[in-house]
Design a protein around this motif. Structure first.
Motif, PDB file in Angstrom:
ATOM      1  N   MET A   1      28.376  49.407  68.674  1.00 54.75           N
ATOM      2  CA  MET A   1      29.785  49.831  68.795  1.00 54.75           C
ATOM      3  C   MET A   1      30.285  50.313  67.445  1.00 54.75           C
ATOM      4  SD  MET A   1      32.977  47.383  69.698  1.00 54.75           S
ATOM      5  CE  MET A   1      34.665  47.956  69.596  1.00 54.75           C
ATOM      6  N   ILE A   4      36.373  50.836  64.245  1.00 49.34           N
ATOM      7  CA  ILE A   4      37.503  51.698  63.933  1.00 49.34           C
ATOM      8  C   ILE A   4      37.709  51.610  62.427  1.00 49.34           C
ATOM      9  CG2 ILE A   4      39.970  52.000  64.242  1.00 49.34           C
ATOM     10  CD1 ILE A   4      39.622  51.023  67.095  1.00 49.34           C
ATOM     11  N   SER A   6      40.036  52.302  60.173  1.00 46.79           N
ATOM     12  CA  SER A   6      41.192  51.697  59.509  1.00 46.79           C
ATOM     13  C   SER A   6      41.182  50.176  59.650  1.00 46.79           C
ATOM     14  CB  SER A   6      42.494  52.278  60.056  1.00 46.79           C
ATOM     15  OG  SER A   6      42.554  52.116  61.460  1.00 46.79           O
ATOM     16  N   ARG A  27      39.971  38.902  61.907  1.00 45.10           N
ATOM     17  CA  ARG A  27      41.033  38.214  62.652  1.00 45.10           C
ATOM     18  C   ARG A  27      42.399  38.523  62.032  1.00 45.10           C
ATOM     19  NH1 ARG A  27      41.420  31.843  62.901  1.00 45.10           N
ATOM     20  NH2 ARG A  27      42.796  31.609  64.689  1.00 45.10           N
ATOM     21  N   TYR A  30      43.399  42.112  62.866  1.00 44.81           N
ATOM     22  CA  TYR A  30      43.914  42.202  64.233  1.00 44.81           C
ATOM     23  C   TYR A  30      45.344  41.677  64.295  1.00 44.81           C
ATOM     24  CZ  TYR A  30      39.558  43.658  66.464  1.00 44.81           C
ATOM     25  OH  TYR A  30      38.472  44.377  66.868  1.00 44.81           O
TER      26      TYR A  30
ATOM     27  N   PRO B  18      47.050  34.220  61.538  1.00 45.49           N
ATOM     28  CA  PRO B  18      46.545  33.121  62.366  1.00 45.49           C
ATOM     29  C   PRO B  18      45.709  32.122  61.558  1.00 45.49           C
ATOM     30  CG  PRO B  18      45.329  35.143  62.798  1.00 45.49           C
ATOM     31  CD  PRO B  18      46.500  35.524  61.944  1.00 45.49           C
ATOM     32  N   VAL B  54      45.909  52.908  64.543  1.00 48.80           N
ATOM     33  CA  VAL B  54      45.300  52.206  65.668  1.00 48.80           C
ATOM     34  C   VAL B  54      46.250  52.210  66.856  1.00 48.80           C
ATOM     35  CG1 VAL B  54      44.428  50.005  66.493  1.00 48.80           C
ATOM     36  CG2 VAL B  54      43.950  50.739  64.161  1.00 48.80           C
ATOM     37  N   ASN B  62      41.689  48.836  74.968  1.00 49.14           N
ATOM     38  CA  ASN B  62      41.104  48.360  73.715  1.00 49.14           C
ATOM     39  C   ASN B  62      41.700  49.160  72.552  1.00 49.14           C
ATOM     40  OD1 ASN B  62      39.513  47.017  71.906  1.00 49.14           O
ATOM     41  ND2 ASN B  62      37.578  47.950  72.544  1.00 49.14           N
ATOM     42  N   PHE B  63      41.528  48.662  71.316  1.00 48.07           N
ATOM     43  CA  PHE B  63      41.989  49.411  70.164  1.00 48.07           C
ATOM     44  C   PHE B  63      41.219  50.727  70.072  1.00 48.07           C
ATOM     45  CE2 PHE B  63      42.969  45.095  68.158  1.00 48.07           C
ATOM     46  CZ  PHE B  63      44.287  45.146  68.587  1.00 48.07           C
ATOM     47  N   ALA B  64      41.923  51.793  69.691  1.00 50.06           N
ATOM     48  CA  ALA B  64      41.295  53.107  69.613  1.00 50.06           C
ATOM     49  C   ALA B  64      41.941  53.936  68.524  1.00 50.06           C
ATOM     50  CB  ALA B  64      41.433  53.833  70.950  1.00 50.06           C
ATOM     51  N   GLU B  70      36.105  54.878  71.782  1.00 52.64           N
ATOM     52  CA  GLU B  70      34.693  55.262  71.700  1.00 52.64           C
ATOM     53  C   GLU B  70      33.885  54.725  72.876  1.00 52.64           C
ATOM     54  OE1 GLU B  70      32.973  57.203  69.472  1.00 52.64           O
ATOM     55  OE2 GLU B  70      35.025  57.759  68.917  1.00 52.64           O
ATOM     56  N   LEU B  71      34.192  53.472  73.253  1.00 55.46           N
ATOM     57  CA  LEU B  71      33.416  52.857  74.327  1.00 55.46           C
ATOM     58  C   LEU B  71      33.675  53.551  75.663  1.00 55.46           C
ATOM     59  CD1 LEU B  71      33.743  49.111  73.284  1.00 55.46           C
ATOM     60  CD2 LEU B  71      31.621  50.420  73.454  1.00 55.46           C
ATOM     61  N   PRO B  86      41.033  42.344  72.438  1.00 55.62           N
ATOM     62  CA  PRO B  86      40.070  43.254  71.806  1.00 55.62           C
ATOM     63  C   PRO B  86      38.940  42.517  71.079  1.00 55.62           C
ATOM     64  CG  PRO B  86      42.279  44.098  71.446  1.00 55.62           C
ATOM     65  CD  PRO B  86      42.435  42.746  72.101  1.00 55.62           C
ATOM     66  N   LYS B  87      39.252  41.370  70.459  1.00 56.36           N
ATOM     67  CA  LYS B  87      38.201  40.641  69.738  1.00 56.36           C
ATOM     68  C   LYS B  87      37.098  40.167  70.685  1.00 56.36           C
ATOM     69  CE  LYS B  87      40.890  36.414  69.972  1.00 56.36           C
ATOM     70  NZ  LYS B  87      41.753  35.461  69.290  1.00 56.36           N
ATOM     71  N   VAL B  89      35.924  41.920  73.142  1.00 60.24           N
ATOM     72  CA  VAL B  89      35.013  43.065  73.307  1.00 60.24           C
ATOM     73  C   VAL B  89      33.937  43.002  72.233  1.00 60.24           C
ATOM     74  CG1 VAL B  89      34.811  45.582  73.198  1.00 60.24           C
ATOM     75  CG2 VAL B  89      36.773  44.543  74.359  1.00 60.24           C
ATOM     76  N   ILE B  90      34.363  42.728  71.007  1.00 64.88           N
ATOM     77  CA  ILE B  90      33.403  42.639  69.902  1.00 64.88           C
ATOM     78  C   ILE B  90      32.378  41.544  70.169  1.00 64.88           C
ATOM     79  CG2 ILE B  90      33.155  42.123  67.435  1.00 64.88           C
ATOM     80  CD1 ILE B  90      35.853  43.421  67.005  1.00 64.88           C
ATOM     81  N   GLU B  93      29.963  42.748  72.814  1.00 59.37           N
ATOM     82  CA  GLU B  93      29.112  43.810  72.255  1.00 59.37           C
ATOM     83  C   GLU B  93      28.023  43.235  71.352  1.00 59.37           C
ATOM     84  OE1 GLU B  93      29.017  47.506  72.424  1.00 59.37           O
ATOM     85  OE2 GLU B  93      29.583  46.565  74.311  1.00 59.37           O
TER      86      GLU B  93
END
Lengths: 194, 194
Positions: A1, A4, A6, A27, A30, B18, B54, B62-64, B70-71, B86-87, B89-90, B93
């Motif tokens: 994957m 991104i 930035s 984290r 995000y 966080p 973003v 998802n973030f793009a 891309e995905l 979104p995390k 997804v990572i 992946e």
């Protein structure tokens, strides 16, 4: 994957903070995405304010807003507690057991890392010893902290100023069973009469 | 000891991240003081870039960087893996065990916190189910994640799409002795034939 760009760049910036690894940095990045633009602007302004407004006290070397820090303005410099970093001043202040002045070295002596006395804030310490009764050396109880303490003691004692070192021994609330043997042998060697 | 305002303000900003408490926030603020002005400028620019560049993928959420991520551009949407954030997804992946598409809900159902289906990115999921063979629900195995999974399954199954849930059981490398009894009883109940 593909990452991104930035987000990866911001995570890279966060990972320069102490103790922040790749996962934590991501984290945080995000979390920034979830902030409002106002919050991000305020965050950036706070970072820039710190850089522009915080300087080093010309007397003790601690962080200050003015030429001289609040502690130097209000404390009697009959006792000077010498620490390695500004955060150590906060630690000592939190005890409430000390009401003298401070001096921040901004490091410790370390031949391994090429840190010599000239790299530390020592000259200004020597310059403010007139009228001082005691210098308390509160560097960390590790190799570099000890070396720094010994160096300072040799430098200052000939000037007729009492030099002391914070006590080393068993921590309050710890258990003998789990103490490392260096600490325990020091606690034995430095035992006090009851 | 009076705190320096700008340092306290920056520590306050860091403590909104966080898992960052007061002490860590102050440590980060001190690290910023030690940065060069260029580094601080770059840090701020990275934060603002993330906010401006973003956005959310119009297909999966998802973030793009572009309208579509891309995905979504590269993956066949015969399988859609539904995650909360979104995390996640990572995390999926990283396994390398999945090459289908994703859908990010941006949360979980939570009556306690007044999060209803309308607050989640569910409508666009339903809208992209044409031609999809399987929806894999990969929300967390907690109360909210389970509730979300059950809700989605009831919604999607009548549309003739197979809905699956990631397996729950004993983690690889863990020890039975230390497994919590809910996990262990689920691992027993969902045992598979060898």
């Amino acid at each position: 994957m593909r990452e991104i760009k930035s987000i990866a760049a911001l995570a890279g910036a966060f990972s320069t903070l102490p103790g922040v690894g790749k996962k934590t940095a991501l984290r945080y990045a995000y979390a920034v995405i979830d902030m409002s633009e106002q919050e991000v602007d305020a965050f950036c302004a706070a970072m820039k304010d710190v850089k522009s407004q915080v300087r080093l006290c010309s007397v003790c070397g601690n962080f200050a807003e003015d030429e001289v820090c609040e502690l130097c303005k209000t404390r009697q410099p009959k006792q000077i507690c010498v620490v390695s970093y500004p955060k150590d001043v906060i630690a000592v202040e939190k005890t409430g057991a000390y009401d003298g002045a401070y001096h921040v070295l901004h490091g410790t002596l370390s031949p391994m890392n090429n840190r010599t006395p000239d790299d530390l804030n020592i000259k200004s310490l020597i310059g403010r010893l007139g009228g001082v009764e005691e210098v308390i050396i509160a560097t960390n109880p590790d190799v570099e902290g000890e070396a720094t303490a010994v160096y300072l003691a040799r430098l200052i004692k000939p000037m007729g100023v009492k030099v002391t070192r914070i006590a080393q021994g068993i921590s309050m609330g710890s258990e003998l069973e789990y103490a490392d043997s260096v600490t325990l042998s020091q606690a034995l060697g430095r035992r006090t009469v009851l």
